[in-house]
Enzyme design. Structure first.
Site, PDB file in Angstrom:
ATOM      1  N   LYS A 105       0.822  -1.209   0.000  1.00  0.00           N
ATOM      2  CA  LYS A 105       0.000   0.000   0.000  1.00  0.00           C
ATOM      3  C   LYS A 105       0.855   1.257   0.000  1.00  0.00           C
ATOM      4  CE  LYS A 105      -2.713   1.091   3.628  1.00  0.00           C
ATOM      5  NZ  LYS A 105      -2.705   2.529   4.027  1.00  0.00           N
ATOM      6  N   SER A 106       1.870   1.310   0.849  1.00  0.00           N
ATOM      7  CA  SER A 106       2.727   2.495   0.910  1.00  0.00           C
ATOM      8  C   SER A 106       3.388   2.769  -0.435  1.00  0.00           C
ATOM      9  CB  SER A 106       3.806   2.320   1.984  1.00  0.00           C
ATOM     10  OG  SER A 106       3.249   2.301   3.271  1.00  0.00           O
TER      11      SER A 106
ATOM     12  N   GLN B 258       5.280   9.474   6.545  1.00  0.00           N
ATOM     13  CA  GLN B 258       4.368  10.370   5.833  1.00  0.00           C
ATOM     14  C   GLN B 258       4.874  11.805   5.863  1.00  0.00           C
ATOM     15  OE1 GLN B 258       0.379   9.839   7.304  1.00  0.00           O
ATOM     16  NE2 GLN B 258       0.303   7.681   6.745  1.00  0.00           N
TER      17      GLN B 258
ATOM     18  N   ASP C 152       2.082  -0.065  12.214  1.00  0.00           N
ATOM     19  CA  ASP C 152       0.873  -0.560  11.553  1.00  0.00           C
ATOM     20  C   ASP C 152       0.547  -2.001  11.926  1.00  0.00           C
ATOM     21  OD1 ASP C 152       0.300   1.810  10.293  1.00  0.00           O
ATOM     22  OD2 ASP C 152       1.198   1.244   8.382  1.00  0.00           O
TER      23      ASP C 152
END
Length: 442
Positions: A23-24, A169, A315
């Site tokens: 996903k990242s 992020q 996560d």
């Protein structure tokens, strides 16, 4: 709430899955491809709700994106080729989309608004607003530095900035802004955070300098389209790793998993607990290390997790807590303040669900003690995902060691990061079904 997942215990798990794309990396590939000149082909793209939110925002900025299953083709527009959107850009539930795209939009020559769902609009944005404003951006936020973010794009200037927390992020937001700024941006990091942006940028012809605890980005570069293969998502694989560790008579193979050292703490922590996890056929896909992971049922023991592991495993902590509940003895995890400002307050949410499942735990402002048992059988119960994809999937994994059926409110929220979760679960023998909420009763 329109659906409930239900699980049943298993007598064994076995099988092989090829895990979904990371996903990242999927987010970052979309954004860099949009800023590049020419065409980019992304293979192994993860079509989850979060990544589709990034794609939809880029389309609203007039980037041509075509998707055929897990292959995405993007015609880049260059650094200043984005066009003004006709409406606010809805990032749905995706903090990555909002924070990274803010770094790009801050340097454009038009106004834009970034908004999201109720959960996203509660998450902290001051961490990106402060340095972007120092670079010359004009950003107006809601109360307490939350979204919606009203961004008036303008020329940016590179800065020398010390990151206040180990956040990939935040770091990636400022790398992207630095590429679009005049001059040089120096970022002083604190602790380890995932480095996919730094590894991916050179594949597009970009350059940055990484030194110990420092990243140097020079503005005015040009990026060029490329062909990019996305590795398997380790955060997604972690659910099936834990399922195999805690289920009886289990042997599970997970293919093509990214084992980037800034992401692999979950493997190390589970091995420290006594988990038998083997990495086979290690190789590189582009700049990212990959392996096939083989996991066997193991008798786990409680551990104390050192603070330096937290950012690397942030996560995966919800599913790690499920493993801890099935480990003999006490597991202690501290330094968890960031866990309270994710898609939900994951610390409180997991503690509440563990207690509902019959697990003793003590929770503080930023820590948890979990009192595990190697003969654990979770109580049959109705539990709550709190609208959080990682909590929903963690609770589904707990179902393999339950004494009966678990009911999980809003299990389908898993589609935020892994729409294929139930397919993967079925492939290794897990029992995860779905029923309409109106047909379920406590």
């Amino acid at each position: 709430m329109t659906n409930i997942w239900h699980t049943a215990p298993v007598s064994a798990l076995s099988g092989e899955i090829t895990i979904c794309g990371d996903k990242s990396m999927s987010h970052r590939a979309l954004l860099l491809a949009a800023l590049a000149e020419g065409q980019t082909e992304i293979r192994g793209f993860l079509p989850c709700a979060d990544c589709l939110a990034t794609a939809q925002a880029l389309r609203a900025l007039w980037v041509d994106i075509q998707r055929e299953k897990e292959i995405v083709t993007i015609r880049g527009v260059g650094f200043l080729g984005l066009q003004p959107p006709k409406a606010p850009l809805n990032m749905q539930n995706s903090g990555t989309s909002m924070r990274l795209l803010a770094g790009i939009l801050a340097a454009q020559r038009f106004e834009s608004v970034l908004c999201g769902d109720e959960s996203l609009e509660k998450r902290p944005m001051q961490r990106i607003i402060t340095p972007l404003v120092q670079m010359g951006a004009k950003i107006v936020s809601h109360s307490n530095f939350t979204a919606p973010l009203h961004i008036s794009g303008r020329p940016l200037t590179g800065i020398d900035y010390a990151l206040p927390l180990p956040s990939a992020q935040l770091k990636s937001c400022l790398i992207l802004a630095g590429l679009l700024a005049d001059g040089t941006t120096r970022l002083h990091t604190c602790g380890i955070s995932r480095d996919h942006t730094e590894r991916m940028l050179p594949l597009f012809g970009g350059a940055l300098e990484t030194q110990k605890e420092q990243i140097i980005v020079t503005g005015g570069q040009k990026l060029h389209g490329c062909v990019l293969e996305i590795v398997g998502d380790l955060s997604a694989a972690a659910f099936f790793m834990v399922a195999a560790l805690i289920a009886p008579r289990a042997e599970v193979v997970i293919r093509n998993v990214g084992i980037n050292p800034t992401r692999s703490a979950i493997i190390t922590l589970l091995q420290k607990m006594g988990g038998r996890i083997e990495l086979h056929h290690q190789r590189f896909w582009g700049a990212e290390p990959v392996a096939d992971i083989v996991v066997y049922h193991s008798k786990l023991r409680g551990i104390t997790v050192a603070p330096e592991w937290i950012a690397n495993a942030i996560d995966e902590l919800p599913i790690f807590f499920i493993a801890a509940a099935c480990a003999e003895g006490t597991t202690f995890v501290g330094n968890l303040s960031e866990l309270r400002v994710k898609e939900s307050d994951r610390l409180a949410a997991m503690a509440q669900n563990l207690q509902t499942l019959g697990v003793a735990c003590d929770v503080g402002a930023d820590f948890i003690h979990i009192y595990g048992r190697s003969d654990r059988q979770f109580l049959p119960a109705r539990v709550n995902s709190f609208g959080d994809h990682r909590i929903a999937m963690s609770l589904a994994v707990a179902g393999v060691r339950a004494a009966g059926e678990l009911l999980i409110d809003d299990g389908a929220v898993a589609a935020v990061s892994m729409p294929q979760f139930r397919d993967f679960a079925a492939a290794i023998g897990m029992n995860v079904g779905e029923k309409d909420a109106k047909n379920c009763h406590d």
